[in-house]
Design an enzyme around this catalytic site. Structure first.
Site, short mmCIF file in Angstrom:
data_model
loop_
_atom_site.label_atom_id
_atom_site.label_comp_id
_atom_site.label_asym_id
_atom_site.label_seq_id
_atom_site.Cartn_x
_atom_site.Cartn_y
_atom_site.Cartn_z
CG ASP A 91 30.78 75.41 -26.53
OD1 ASP A 91 31.22 74.65 -25.65
OD2 ASP A 91 31.40 75.70 -27.56
CG ASP B 214 37.57 78.16 -22.31
OD1 ASP B 214 37.11 77.15 -21.76
OD2 ASP B 214 38.15 78.12 -23.42
CG HIS C 276 34.54 74.67 -21.71
ND1 HIS C 276 34.30 75.86 -22.37
CD2 HIS C 276 34.03 73.71 -22.52
CE1 HIS C 276 33.68 75.64 -23.50
NE2 HIS C 276 33.50 74.33 -23.63
CG HIS D 22 32.54 77.21 -31.69
ND1 HIS D 22 33.66 76.48 -32.01
CD2 HIS D 22 32.27 76.91 -30.40
CE1 HIS D 22 34.05 75.77 -30.97
NE2 HIS D 22 33.21 76.02 -29.98
CD GLU E 262 36.65 72.68 -25.19
OE1 GLU E 262 36.60 71.72 -26.00
OE2 GLU E 262 36.14 73.79 -25.43
CD GLU E 263 35.11 76.67 -26.95
OE1 GLU E 263 35.62 76.12 -27.95
OE2 GLU E 263 33.91 76.53 -26.65
#
Length: 451
Positions: free
Chosen positions: A123, A92, A90, A423, A156-157
């Protein structure tokens, strides 16, 4: 890494990989368009599409998914009669959080102490680069021996489910014999790991109302019901004294029987402050891979600076509940809502709104694809045997793909090992891991084609 043509090719491509990841990280592609411009995500999607076209992919398309974001699709044909492999990542990313907490700007890839820092570096923009490196290495060494589909998700996030719904409406699009999800990570740097389970999750917004408006705390405090105090009571009810998650009716005693996570290593990875204890019971692996976990993500209430002496009429919170494999996320959501309603004090009015949801996932590790990956990782990581681990996070698309294509084998690998701090502020990727995993993926595709 032992010398072999694929490894040598990947090593030679690493400067290009860094330049490309620099370009991709520069897009502020957070799929929350109330906070970040839609143009940033659209720019990242176009970058991915252009990269796929440059590698010879056909049918490259920007897919407008039902949640208002775009996923990028491409197809690279292989030899006649070959198997089909779907590669997922992903583009995003999570918001950068407190930009002041970053040592270097979050959207500028910066090399420091042997790692590359930037939001999405691990990520999962790094996952896209990993897929490109693997395919380039194969093309330079005899060709890609399978049909390849690539799908790069745009939300996705956020957990808004756009790609899942699009895939359900177009079931032929992502059909494959094997699916490689490039959004997981090794248990630690240098230890090759396939993630065999994922916890699911549900996101719930909770609002508590008690008064028609705020009141002076000196005049009314002590009898007037305080919405913020009521919300605190509700949130506290979601944890036992030891910090274990307690949602009425939700099982919380499961055990993890695979790779174990040393408690001191976990404290180091999580950067737990000296003297602060871990929460929950059982092994660390039990707690983060096999049991539910609730987290209060945010609270709407007056900030300390500028607060007035008032009894609050309303308060809100955003709650995340991670659910382990074997637990239906929809059922967990109902139990969480019922718990909140049952534990709201003083007859306060409470409402809940589901914001996102994803099911847990468990892979079939006995499949031929896993042996092909184990053999590939043994070459990419000399002297190391591939390990199986769980992951506390969720990738909602996994269960959608498993339901749509029950015969497909699904493997989860990636760059999000503990030092990556995904994150959080100062997210980073290990270029050595990017190199080794790209080699592993290339060799896996070759092994799988011959299996």
């Amino acid at each position: 890494m032992s010398s072999n043509p694929v490894a040598e090719t990947v090593a030679s491509l690493m400067p290009r990989a860094k330049a490309e990841l620099t370009e991709l990280v520069a897009f502020k592609s957070v799929a929350d368009f109330d906070q970040f411009p839609r143009s940033e995500s659209e720019g990242a999607a176009r970058w991915v599409a252009d990269a796929l076209r440059a590698e010879g992919f056909e049918d490259v398309a920007l897919l407008d998914t039902p949640d208002g974001t775009q996923s990028v699709y491409g197809y690279l044909p292989g030899p006649a009669g070959a198997k089909t492999v779907l590669l997922y990542a992903h583009y995003d990313v999570q918001p950068p959080l407190d930009e002041a907490g970053w040592t270097t700007p979050p959207f500028e890839l910066t090399e420091r102490d042997g790692r590359w820092y930037g939001r999405g570096a691990a990520d999962c923009k790094g996952g896209l680069i990993m897929h490109l490196l693997a395919l380039r290495a194969l093309r330079a060494n005899g060709g890609v021996p399978v049909h390849v589909k690539v799908i790069a998700e745009g939300s996705e996030e956020m957990g808004t489910g756009g790609l899942e719904r699009y895939a359900e409406e177009h079931p032929e699009l992502l059909e494959a014999d094997t699916i490689v999800i490039g959004d997981a990570g090794n248990f630690r740097v240098g230890l090759p790991t396939v993630t065999s389970t994922l916890r699911g999750m549900t996101l719930l917004r909770v609002q508590v109302d008690t008064l028609a408006g705020n009141l002076h705390s000196g005049q009314f405090g002590g009898a007037a019901p305080d919405a913020l105090a009521a919300l605190v009571r509700v949130l506290d009810s979601l944890r036992a004294e030891d910090g274990s998650t307690t949602v009425d009716g939700l099982a919380a005693e499961e055990r993890w029987d695979g790779l174990q996570y040393d408690e001191e290593q976990f404290r180091k990875d999580a950067k737990v402050l000296d003297g602060v204890g871990l929460i929950g019971s059982g092994t660390v692996a039990d707690r983060i891979w096999a049991r539910p976990a609730v987290t209060v993500l945010g609270i709407d209430c007056p900030p300390v600076v500028g607060a007035t002496p008032s009894v609050q009429a309303s308060a809100r919170a955003l709650i995340s509940l991670r659910v382990p494999p074997g637990v239906d996320a929809a059922e967990a959501t109902k139990l969480l809502q019922a718990h909140i309603e049952a534990h709201t004090p003083w007859g306060a009015r409470v409402s809940t709104e589901q914001i996102g949801q994803g099911q847990a996932f468990r892979a079939d590790t006995s499949s031929p694809a896993y042996q092909a990956m184990a053999d590939a990782m043994a070459v990419a990581y000399p002297g190391q045997e591939m390990q199986y681990a769980g992951q506390g996070g969720s990738i909602p698309l996994c269960n959608t793909l498993a339901a749509l294509y029950p015969r497909a084998e699904i493997l989860l690998i990636g760059l999000s090992e503990p030092e990556a701090q995904i994150h959080a502020v100062n997210e980073s990727v290990s270029p050595e891991e990017l190199e080794r995993l790209s080699v592993a993926e290339a060799l896996f595709l070759r092994n799988y084609a011959a299996s």
